[in-house]
Design an enzyme around this catalytic site. Structure first.
Site, mmCIF file in Angstrom:
data_model
loop_
_atom_site.group_PDB
_atom_site.id
_atom_site.type_symbol
_atom_site.label_atom_id
_atom_site.label_comp_id
_atom_site.label_asym_id
_atom_site.label_seq_id
_atom_site.Cartn_x
_atom_site.Cartn_y
_atom_site.Cartn_z
ATOM 1 C CD GLU A 67 -1.528 -2.445 1.655
ATOM 2 O OE1 GLU A 67 -2.223 -3.376 0.764
ATOM 3 O OE2 GLU A 67 -0.562 -2.561 2.304
ATOM 4 C CB VAL A 90 8.473 -7.593 1.378
ATOM 5 C CG1 VAL A 90 7.885 -8.374 0.615
ATOM 6 C CG2 VAL A 90 7.911 -5.941 1.313
ATOM 7 N NE ARG A 97 0.524 -11.682 -1.994
ATOM 8 C CZ ARG A 97 0.459 -10.686 -0.958
ATOM 9 N NH1 ARG A 97 1.413 -10.643 -0.047
ATOM 10 N NH2 ARG A 97 -0.377 -9.543 -1.177
ATOM 11 C CB SER A 122 13.115 2.439 -0.688
ATOM 12 O OG SER A 122 12.550 1.032 -0.185
#
Length: 178
Positions: A67, A90, A97, A122
């Site tokens: 998101e 992540v 995935r 990031s």
């Protein structure tokens, strides 16, 4: 799936905020918040030490890393922020995935900065191996402190570099008109 952007109260803004201080939004994914929060705290601390006029920082929490790019785009397009920092984790949950999510997030963040000319940084990390045991969690909590410091320094260095470029271009433009 509808996602709601949760804004925490404005952070690190002194009573008499410097109107020339950069405004920075930090987006933080709530998955693995116990680890990701270390990058957020480290980035805020590093930003507060970065200059005589520390930036104004606002923290926004989103459900997960996927998101982050959409929220970054909306924040950048608002014109209210000079830079955006994204923080998330992540992990490989045993299926592939995570590779797609990580690539989508990084590509999305790059597109945001190229489309809006607002720098986006990031600290969304994708470790090759992550396990829920205490040793890995401790390692990544410490690693996210390091990454929070690094992303904050990169943010301030980039804002300074872009300001010099604008000043230089403005000076050349004025000289050409003479």
């Amino acid at each position: 799936m509808n996602q709601i952007l949760t804004k925490t109260p404005t952070l690190d803004v002194p009573e008499q905020a410097d109107l020339h201080a950069p405004r920075i939004a930090i987006l933080s994914a709530s998955w693995h918040e116990d680890i990701v929060a270390n990058a957020v705290t480290a980035a805020r601390d590093e930003l507060s030490r970065s200059s005589t006029s520390p930036p104004q920082v606002e923290l926004f929490q989103v459900p997960g890393a996927f998101e982050i790019p959409l929220h970054a785009l909306q924040l950048a397009a608002s014109g209210d922020y000079d830079a955006i920092i994204a923080c998330g984790l992540v992990v490989n949950g045993g299926i592939y995935r995570h590779d797609f999510v990580a690539a989508a997030v990084i590509n999305g963040l790059m597109q945001v900065q190229l489309q809006t000319a607002v720098p986006v940084f990031s600290a969304v990390l994708t470790p090759r191996d992550f396990h829920e045991h205490e040793e890995h969690q401790r390692f990544f909590r410490e690693h996210f402190v390091k990454k929070g410091n690094e992303v904050a320094r990169a943010c301030m260095e980039t804002l300074n570099s872009l300001a010099k470029l604008r000043h230089s271009a403005s000076a050349r433009h004025r000289a050409q008109r003479l």
